[in-house]
Design an enzyme around this catalytic site. Sequence first.
Site, PDB file in Angstrom:
ATOM      1  N   ASP A 559      39.876   1.718  60.949  1.00  0.00           N
ATOM      2  CA  ASP A 559      40.499   2.876  60.328  1.00  0.00           C
ATOM      3  C   ASP A 559      41.945   2.491  60.018  1.00  0.00           C
ATOM      4  O   ASP A 559      42.474   1.533  60.580  1.00  0.00           O
ATOM      5  CB  ASP A 559      40.426   4.071  61.272  1.00  0.00           C
ATOM      6  N   ASP A 933      40.744   5.765  65.750  1.00  0.00           N
ATOM      7  CA  ASP A 933      41.488   6.608  66.691  1.00  0.00           C
ATOM      8  C   ASP A 933      40.650   7.757  67.222  1.00  0.00           C
ATOM      9  O   ASP A 933      41.150   8.608  67.952  1.00  0.00           O
ATOM     10  CB  ASP A 933      42.759   7.152  66.038  1.00  0.00           C
ATOM     11  N   GLY A 934      39.375   7.825  66.866  1.00  0.00           N
ATOM     12  CA  GLY A 934      38.484   8.817  67.448  1.00  0.00           C
ATOM     13  C   GLY A 934      38.470  10.146  66.742  1.00  0.00           C
ATOM     14  O   GLY A 934      37.667  11.010  67.067  1.00  0.00           O
ATOM     15  N   ASP A 937      36.172   9.250  63.303  1.00  0.00           N
ATOM     16  CA  ASP A 937      35.408   8.012  63.361  1.00  0.00           C
ATOM     17  C   ASP A 937      34.285   8.046  64.384  1.00  0.00           C
ATOM     18  O   ASP A 937      33.691   7.013  64.665  1.00  0.00           O
ATOM     19  CB  ASP A 937      36.358   6.844  63.701  1.00  0.00           C
TER      20      ASP A 937
END
Length: 1288
Positions: A559, A933-934, A937
Amino acid sequence: MAGVNNPRRAALNLSFLRGGRRHTHRQGQCHTGVYQPTTTPTVEEQRARLLPTPGDRDGGRPELQPGVDYINANDDEQAEIYGYCRSKLKTGITWVFIIATAGLLRLVFHWVPQLMLKCTHSRCSLSKATRVLIVEYFKKYKRHFVKNVYEVHACNIRYEREYSVLHSGTNSIYGERDDKSSHQLEDLNLPTTLSLPTHTGSIKEVESVRVFTCKKVLYIWDADTESFYRLHGLDVGQTAEDLHRYRGLCWLEQARRHVIFGDNAIRVPITPISHLLFLESLNPFYIFQVFSVCLWYADNYIWYATVIVVTSVVSLVSEVYQMHCNQVALSRTIQTADTVQVVRGDDQVDTIPSEHLVPGDLMVIPRQGCMMQCDAVLLKGNCIVNESMLTGESVPVTKTSIVDRPDVIYNDKEHSRHTLFCGTQVIQTRFYGGERVVAVVVRTGFLTSKGSLVRSIMYPPPVDFKFQQDSYKFVGVLAGIASIGFIYTAITKYIRGLSASTIALDSMDLITIVIPPALPMAMTVGILYALQRLKNQKIFCISPRSINISGVLNCICFDKTGTLTEDGLDMRGVVSVCRSPCRQLELSQMTSPATLPHDHLLYALATCHSITIINLQQVGDPLDLKMFESTGWILDEPGLDDTNKYDMMMPSVVRPSAPDIVISSENVETEPPLELGILRQFPFSSSLQRMSVITRRLGASNFELYCKGSPEMIASLSRSETVPVNFSEKLLQYTYQGFRVLALAWRPLKLSYPKAQRINRDEVECDLEFLGMLVMENRLKIETTPIISQLHSANIRTIMVTGDNMLTALSVGRECGLVGPQQQVISVKAVPPNQGLRAYITFHATTANTPASPMVTTQVDSGVHINLDEGTNYSYCFAMEGKSWGVVHQYFPDILQKLVVRGAIFARMSPDQKQQLVLELQSLGYFVGMCGDGANDCGALKAAHAGISLSEAEASVASPFTSGNPNISCVPTLIREGRCALVTSFGIFKYMAAYSLTQFVSIMVLYSIDSNLTDLQFLWIDLFLITVFAIFFGRTESYKGPLAAYSPPSALLSVAPIMSIIIHIATVIGFQTFCFFYVQDQPWFEPFNATTSDDILAGHENYAVFSVSQFQYIMLALVFSRGPPFRQHVYSNYLLSGSLLVMTVFSVILTVSPPVQIINSFELVLPPEGNSYADFFRWQMVLISLLYSALAVFIEYVIIDYLIYQKCKSKLHNVDKSKKKYLAVERDLQQDKTWPPLSPSDAELAALGDRKELMLDARRLNDTVKKGEANGHAPGVPTTVTQFQSSL
């Protein structure tokens, strides 16, 4: 109402009446996947479209087969389902065999439940089934579940008090009715039907229903379609108007729904230690241990058997205790409960336990906030929510109420900004006047988003890794060798006339030798050490199985924002619209927001954000905070009294920091101060690429809408006459320099206040007036560039997949080295079919050093258009946006493979498209890692072979790995440790296999004279030599130098590992056989007396074979403990090298001159002392062992590593037959000089005519680039040209 004061006492319980043949029903819930329409069909069409189409990419899900029943068809959890009913005849025969085998067959059924189902039941239709077999497929794997089908009857349900269901009418042979606790409410008109949700989202009344549960999901029988469907909440088939119709459920309706939906609780089952201990003891590994130990005790191997018993018991108890602790920890982390307020039908508010909530309840969100215990849709008011548990983003988000419209079908993803998700923290609420902030419950329990997350932890898919598959196959090969030895030993000993008991013991003893019981333990040692090393480097793992596979990663997707670049943004300035001398609208030079006049551009910067005040501090998106801070204005959220002047609008006001700024200089005393009130916010949507707010200036008669988003989106929503003529040029200038660019627009609104609160955003986010652009800088993290360079040096492919602008992503890619400085970038654009025209693709490219050059277009038969210059070289990569990805993914699957193999930048990608890219890479044979970074994603992190989340929030459970350091330095660290763990696993497996085969050779040689190794000799080899080495083997740390340019082998059943084991074992056989016959040629030799073998096992032959074999075990441990480039040198592992040295010295003493106590304990028969030939023979054994050691090193490092692995592998590798499909695609791209075509013919150019696409003027682009260089951008940096369609 009774029970309100003590809601816990009126707990909602469910049990069943005594009945027929079926088992007790246990509540199960599920998480529901919903089809997301890309267009806006009618309500009827939307209700029917509940599942994805069969053509969706699935990453390995099998095609639907005719004549097979399915549950969750075309969904991620698609599974086959087969019906079974009990057969008395088959059941009786099966139990006869179970008794005849002393329960052994039942043990096999415990390991393979579907086998018992087939042996005791007969296949039947699902409508008659009492049990079902569910088969899930995961690429090459499949998983079986056997579940009971229950029948619930409404007439037998008994209700107690106001929140309790005492008994549910299901046929059960186990259900016990507790009459003492039953208090039937006879004075109420109780219903005689069940409230059953259908697969279309409606509720119907039924008298009975058949259900079963699987993986916490409840499946309901539909007699009309003759199939089982998954239980849904109100998240399917409900319009926004339907949700607004809920006025609260009475307690009786709540209790009825509870019969189907069960408790609103996400409970992780905690198995009692005694039960867990019993289940684990039935593991095939421990059963094999019991078999081996019994055999060793029967064969008088007392010491060794006792040691194995003690170590196995300790291992089993510690493993069970750790499993129990993990269950308790997960349960405490996941399971929460609270009391909530719900609205009843008569507008009365009751307080009930959160476990009693059901879909359809209308809950009141408290003003001070709360932890959400369910998924609910906001109907009134706004909420500030921390969603870090789900998204990983700690920035609070604003949730707004959903608009009451009959043409909007609710979807949890499309309407996430109106949904309060379970597990998220509501920080505070906003409301109008004295109204309550209320939300309708749509999902409970495991139906919720948090429940889905927990289910993914409880039922993880199997890791698709070649090494694990091959290890099972190799154990099968060892079992085959053991069978051959068993048969050979039984026959030869029978011929020599030995007793049946001796033949049985000796033959079965071979099985325990060839298949070492310590193999599973040894295989996990390397993983445990790798886990600890990763933890020491702040990389946490929840899926240890993923560590080995991370060692073969050859493609990493990153990302951008928050991963490659910093989270925060720096304000560069704003670019406003002005009129040129030619009366044309143009974008001016960049200026500071503080210098802007009080006009709409400044008002847009001050209002178009999602900032809120919590604990007297402004919180919100970092971009919004920087933007608002640059204006110098003040955000105020006044109390209720102050909102009266805004006609009860949302109490958020912005005003300049300078006091008493008024609208005009006239009537200063009567004019109100300059304040802007924010009435309503349309939150940012990644799919819409924009956000907007409806505002009103204090004293004004109308409202204004301010919109902020991607420049392309805002320009497309603006009136064409308001878009500056140099829009594309300016956008290219700033994005070329790597800045993040947003556009702002405005329009007046003539609406009443109530309509402004109800209107849909599509009706107002149009016909905008373009105001200008906001330019912000997103800096690279200092670790990014060196890590990317390090990965490229290791031949690991890197890809950027982001939701940001294409040119910004390209600039960041150039800056960090993800795209080479001289590498040509070809931008790909795909257009879907429209008005009879077929879909087509266009490619746009520039040379590496030329800002722009003439482009040409050609058309090929496939409907693909190519735009290339004549200077194109073949070191190129592709860049494309999410919209083009969707078209290519659907219409050009063959072209997609080429784009994926050469793709480097994927911009404007949605979360689902990120996941599709990962799956496409995997289908081409890449081992894919994903680092994000969660936030958006999670899908890609879960789909990748190794997902690494840089967020420590609870959402990181979607990823196998979580890094405590928020940068990509964790990626090479993980790869390095993964390679080390994989090489360690390979080495340990090869060592354990070679050890067992070496011992097998020793036993077979000694069996030829009816001799064997003694008890202490077995103990010395298995416990001290083998076990010590296996434990210390994995302590060798990963190589600290640069990553090697190749990965370690991942297939155990490949040429190099198999040849290594075969050659080493052949050498072992040769040396042991030579020693066996060589000792017989000595003048002092005394043959072994087989008639005394019951008392004396040893002889001179035993001494010779045992002496050389112990050195072979030591040397095998040394040669299989590989060092660089994947692990440190063996001498750095002090425990292993120290144990090797100590064991070698002890083995020399044991061979040459052991003490008397050792001789007696080991029952050694040494060559006679005082005989020079005999003394020399002892040293000959050491010399022969030295010769073997030198030969073993030569075999492993020269023959296997150099000749076979490095030299022959590349020559024998067939690209066309390889599972790495990307190699063939890359080869074809290099060999095909016509794709992309370089110089189309004049006839082809003439045939295009007016269909040539609009290009940016080369001279203007040159000027733009020069301006970029003048602004500080390095000259000579290669440019990236994209095409801006004339859609403005």
